[in-house]
Enzyme design. Sequence first.
Site, PDB file in Angstrom:
ATOM      1  N   LYS A 192       0.821  -1.207   0.000  1.00 32.78           N
ATOM      2  CA  LYS A 192       0.000   0.000   0.000  1.00 32.78           C
ATOM      3  C   LYS A 192       0.859   1.264   0.000  1.00 32.78           C
ATOM      4  O   LYS A 192       0.601   2.196  -0.767  1.00 32.78           O
ATOM      5  CB  LYS A 192      -0.886  -0.032   1.242  1.00 32.78           C
ATOM      6  N   ARG A 267     -12.249   3.484   9.268  1.00 29.31           N
ATOM      7  CA  ARG A 267     -12.158   2.104   9.734  1.00 29.31           C
ATOM      8  C   ARG A 267     -13.541   1.574  10.098  1.00 29.31           C
ATOM      9  O   ARG A 267     -13.724   0.380  10.253  1.00 29.31           O
ATOM     10  CB  ARG A 267     -11.252   2.032  10.980  1.00 29.31           C
ATOM     11  N   ARG A 306      10.166  -9.735   4.930  1.00 29.54           N
ATOM     12  CA  ARG A 306      10.439  -8.377   5.378  1.00 29.54           C
ATOM     13  C   ARG A 306      10.968  -8.397   6.819  1.00 29.54           C
ATOM     14  O   ARG A 306      11.888  -7.654   7.159  1.00 29.54           O
ATOM     15  CB  ARG A 306       9.139  -7.548   5.291  1.00 29.54           C
ATOM     16  N   ARG A 312      11.407  -5.751  12.195  1.00 32.44           N
ATOM     17  CA  ARG A 312      10.123  -5.424  12.834  1.00 32.44           C
ATOM     18  C   ARG A 312       9.571  -6.673  13.497  1.00 32.44           C
ATOM     19  O   ARG A 312       9.344  -7.682  12.846  1.00 32.44           O
ATOM     20  CB  ARG A 312       9.139  -4.909  11.771  1.00 32.44           C
ATOM     21  N   ARG A 324      -3.078 -10.080  12.203  1.00 34.71           N
ATOM     22  CA  ARG A 324      -3.177  -8.736  11.606  1.00 34.71           C
ATOM     23  C   ARG A 324      -3.967  -8.797  10.295  1.00 34.71           C
ATOM     24  O   ARG A 324      -4.763  -7.906   9.990  1.00 34.71           O
ATOM     25  CB  ARG A 324      -1.772  -8.166  11.358  1.00 34.71           C
TER      26      ARG A 324
END
Length: 368
Positions: A192, A267, A306, A312, A324
């Site tokens: 995104k 949201r 990633r 992360r 998630r």
Amino acid sequence: MIKLHGLHFDEFISEDKLKQAIEEVANKINADYDGKEPLFLVVLNGAFKFATELLSRFNGNCEIEFLKLSSYDGTSSTGEVMTHIPIDADLEDREVIIIEDIVDSGNTIEKLTEMMVSGGVKNYRFASLFFKPEAYSKEYKIHYVGLEIPNDFIVGYGLDYNGLGRNLNAIYKLKTTKMTNLVLFGPPGAGKGTQASFLKEKYNLIHISTGDVFRYNIKNATELGMLAKSYMDKGQLVPDTVTIDMLSAEVDKNADANGFIFDGFPRTIAQAEALDALLSDKNTQVSAMIALEVDDEILVQRLLERGKTSGRKDDADETVIRKRIKVYYDETAILKGYYQKQDKYFGVDGVGEVTEITDRLSKTIDTL
Ligand code: IMP
Ligand code: MG
């Protein structure tokens, strides 16, 4: 460009062109009323400026009287013409020229016609600086028209938008250039951020990420930032009104933009409705909700990759990643329905080369 009550207007007719149109109307009236002593009836408020210019070009003797009517609320006609100041002159057997700013639906003209008939005038004519033929639904003749204009809302030269703009020396038109406002969705790992930055460049859009807006406001201790922080410090959700006010400020800061990419908002349905209201206040709307579609297994693989390089934590654990992704689908499902109902939902295949995906997104955006 000028701004009145938060709406934007572009110059549409210059002062020179207006003066020229008025000159032509004055010439005709001078020819028709040569040697007569007409009574000019100026319809306040809007016609004051046209009347001043027109009457300063009238060659003979005349009387000037005023009345005040209104039939507009904001940028649309109410259909009902109200008298605020009645005619305080004997109309019996007079030759009357009514000076109007603009003839739109013609409701005001109808009301004025009744006043002339009941006042027992000898004859009467209308002189209007502007005439909107597409909006006019009456049969009464408008004898003198300065300029015919399309059925758009204008301000300036006596005309107002909710009280403002009458002092302007040119005519301005409500800005109608269509904005492209995208609500961008995509599960974690869909790319995104990458796509948003391409689209932003290509379409000259402003990328509004709610997360960034929050961080900016809190970091700079803006009033809204402090307000948001007071909720966060108590472990509470920041109310939608606060978020919306921040977004609204962000939109205002970039009033000249071709549009916005909303990222991370809305949201919920309530937020989607609040965003609609915000944009509608600014005379625009959401053009599309675009969701990047990527298969779960591919997302999991991408995020794990990633995680290896970025460090992360939330990208390292497969269970967390799947959770998630699920949260994303639960949220999206609700909004998908909301935008689908308005024919504004577009799912775009998010698997492939970055440029391929940008092309797919562009194809969708170009149809909006
Ligand atoms: P009508 O009665 O619908 O013909 O409207 C006439 C009155 O509406 C005018 O005298 C103006 O006060 C107002 N009006 C109509 N169109 C506009 C516009 O585009 N801008 C500002 N006021 C307008
Ligand atoms: Mg008027």
